[in-house]
Write a protein that holds these residues in place. Sequence first.
Motif, PDB file in Angstrom:
ATOM      1  N   GLY A 114       0.825  -1.212   0.000  1.00  0.00           N
ATOM      2  CA  GLY A 114       0.000   0.000   0.000  1.00  0.00           C
ATOM      3  C   GLY A 114       0.850   1.249   0.000  1.00  0.00           C
ATOM      4  O   GLY A 114       0.451   2.281   0.562  1.00  0.00           O
ATOM      5  N   GLY A 115       2.017   1.161  -0.644  1.00  0.00           N
ATOM      6  CA  GLY A 115       2.976   2.263  -0.604  1.00  0.00           C
ATOM      7  C   GLY A 115       2.399   3.593  -1.044  1.00  0.00           C
ATOM      8  O   GLY A 115       2.620   4.620  -0.404  1.00  0.00           O
ATOM      9  N   LEU A 116       1.624   3.600  -2.142  1.00  0.00           N
ATOM     10  CA  LEU A 116       1.068   4.864  -2.623  1.00  0.00           C
ATOM     11  C   LEU A 116       0.060   5.442  -1.635  1.00  0.00           C
ATOM     12  O   LEU A 116      -0.045   6.669  -1.489  1.00  0.00           O
ATOM     13  N   ALA A 117      -0.678   4.561  -0.961  1.00  0.00           N
ATOM     14  CA  ALA A 117      -1.627   5.035   0.046  1.00  0.00           C
ATOM     15  C   ALA A 117      -0.880   5.701   1.199  1.00  0.00           C
ATOM     16  O   ALA A 117      -1.269   6.770   1.684  1.00  0.00           O
ATOM     17  N   LEU A 118       0.215   5.079   1.635  1.00  0.00           N
ATOM     18  CA  LEU A 118       1.011   5.646   2.721  1.00  0.00           C
ATOM     19  C   LEU A 118       1.668   6.953   2.273  1.00  0.00           C
ATOM     20  O   LEU A 118       1.757   7.908   3.055  1.00  0.00           O
TER      21      LEU A 118
END
Length: 630
Positions: A293-297
Motif C-alpha cells: 500500500g505504498g502509494l496510500a502511505l
Amino acid sequence: MPWRGGLSLKDSTSPFGKFIRFLDNRLEEILMVVGFIVFTVLINLQVLNRYVLSFVEIANMTTWTEEVARYIFVWISYIGASYAFKKREQIRVDALIRVLPSNISKALDIANPLIMLFISYFFISGGWNMMSMQMETGQSSPALQIPMWIAYASVPVGFALMCFRIIQNLVIDLKSMTAKEIGLGVALGAIMLAPVYVIGWESSVAVLALYFFVFIFTGMPVAFALGACSIATSIATDAIPLDFFAQTAFTGIDSFPIMAVPFFVAAGIIMGTGGLMKRLLAMADELVGFFPGGLALVTVVTCMFFAAISGSGPATVAAIGTMMIPAMIKQGYHAGFACALVAAAGSIGVIIPPSNPFVIYGVVAEQSISKLFTAGIVPGIMIGLLLCTVSFVISKKNGWRGSKESFSMKGLLTATWNAKLALLVPVIILGGIYGGIMTPTESAAVAAMYGLVVSVFIYKDLNGKDLYDSLVQSGLTSAVVIFLIAMATAFGRLIALEHVAQTVAAFFLSISSSKIVILLLINILLLIVGCVMEALAAIVILTPILLPMVVQLGVDPILFGVIMVVNLAIGFITPPVGVNLFVASGISKVRLEEIIKSVTPFLLAMFVALLLISYVPDISLFLVDWVFNK
C-alpha cells in the motif's frame, strides 16, 4: 441592462462599454490581488525592519506598517466578500434545500436575497453614520494620522458592492423562474420578516434562536444569516442599537491576528500549485513507498507535510488528490478507497499547524494561537499514523503492492534535498513563532512571500497568470472566512448579553455533572454539527456558547480548541456537507456514494483519535507545557 445610447453591458463595443464590462468582471479581483500584495509586503517589511534593517531609522515603522496593513485588510475583506457573492461562493447549509420541492427551493432563492438586501440597508446606513461622525470629529489614526472615515468607509462601500452583486445574481435567477415562483418568493420573504414587526417579543433569545435556524436552514449564506438574525432580534426587542452592527462589522475584523488567515491560505494555494508539492510527494515516496500500500502511505504522509504549509483541509485534498488519486487508481487501488483516503488524510490539514480553524478559534476564544498550534502537532501526527495503519491493513488484504521494491537511503536523502525549500516552510512558520522571532501573522506573511518567491523565481513553476489566479483564489477563500467572523462578532455579543452560554451550560449540567459525560455529549453535538455545517462557521457560532461551560468543568481552553477542531475535521468526511468528499469526487469524477462506502474505516480511526484526545489531555498539552513553561 440598458446603457446610455441604447447600448447594454453585454453587447456594447464602445470603449466606455468595454471599460464597464472590465470593471464588472475584474474590479474585485484586481483590488484583492493588489491589496494582498501590498499588505504582504508591509508585514514582511515590518519583520525586516526589526531584524535586518534595524540600523535604518524609520520612525515608528512597526506601528505604521501594521496600521496601514490592517486597514487595507479590512477593505480587501469586504471587497472579497462582494466577489464571493458574485461567484456564489459563500458558505451555506443547503442540506434541507436539496430535498425541498423545486418551486419552494426557487422561491427561497428569491426570498433570501431580498432579506439580505433589507439587512444590508442597516449596515450601509449605520456605516454612513459612522463615517459622518468621524468626519465631524476629525478623528485620525494614531501612526499616520489617516482620517478614520476612510477606514470605516469599507463597511458601507463593501455592503453596497455586495448589494450590487446580490441584485445581479437575483436578476439572473429570475429569468429562469415563473411568475408564480417569483410571487411565492416575495411572499416567503415577507412572511419570514413579518414576525419581527408584528409579534411583541419579550425574549431576545427566542427571536435570535428562531431566526438563526430559519435563516441557516433555508439556505441563506451563514455569514449573512448571523448578521440577519442579530439585526432581526434588535429590531424586535431593542436589544442592541442598530448602528452598533456597522461599527462591529469594522472592529470585529480590524485585528492583526486575523490577518494570518489570508497569508496561510495564499501560502498553501501557491505552493500546492507549484512544483513544491511534487518534491514533497517524491520524498514521501522514498520514505514509505516500499511498504504494501505504498502509494496510500505516500498520500497520507504527503498530506501531513502539506498540512504544515496550507492550514486548510479542502486545499490539502485538492493539492494532493489531483496527483495521487489517478496514480493510485492506475496502480490498481479501488477508486473509492483512493478518494476516501485522500479526503480523510486531507482533514489533517486543519490539525497540524498552521491551521486556519485554530486561528479563528484563538481569535474568538481569545486564546494564544501559538499554543493552539503547538497543541495540534501531536494529535495531527497521531491521526496520520492511525490512517497509515488502516491503509496498510486494507492494502495488504487487497494485495496492493508498494510503489517501490525496497527502501533506499540514498534515494531518500536525494529526495529530501530536492524538497528542502518546501520543508523550510514549516520551519519558517513554527520556528519563527516558537523562537519568539515573529507573531503567527508575521510568520504567515513571511511564509506567503517565501512561497511566492520560490515558486515564481526559483522553481519557476508559476507564470504571471497562475500567480494571479492563485492570489484571486486566496482572496476569495479568505474573504468568505473574514466576513463570517465580522458577522459572528455581533451575534456573539447578543449571546453574551442574553446569557445564552449559561443557559446551555445549565441544560448540559442538568443531564450530568460528570466531566466525562459532558465531554461525550459535546463531542456528539459537534459531530452532528460537523455533518451539516462548515467547520469555520461552527467554530465562530459555538465557541462563545460552549467554551464557558467546559472551562467551568476544568477543561483547558487550549485542549477544547483541539477537541473542537478534530471534531469538525471529522465533519470534512461526513455527509451531507463533507466538503473533502465533494472535492475528492470533483477531482476524480468518482461517484460520491462510492467514496462514502470506503470512508468508514478512516472515520472509525478518527473517532478513536478523538476519544483519546478528549480523555487524555497530555496528548495535546504536554508539548504546550514543554514549549511554553520550560
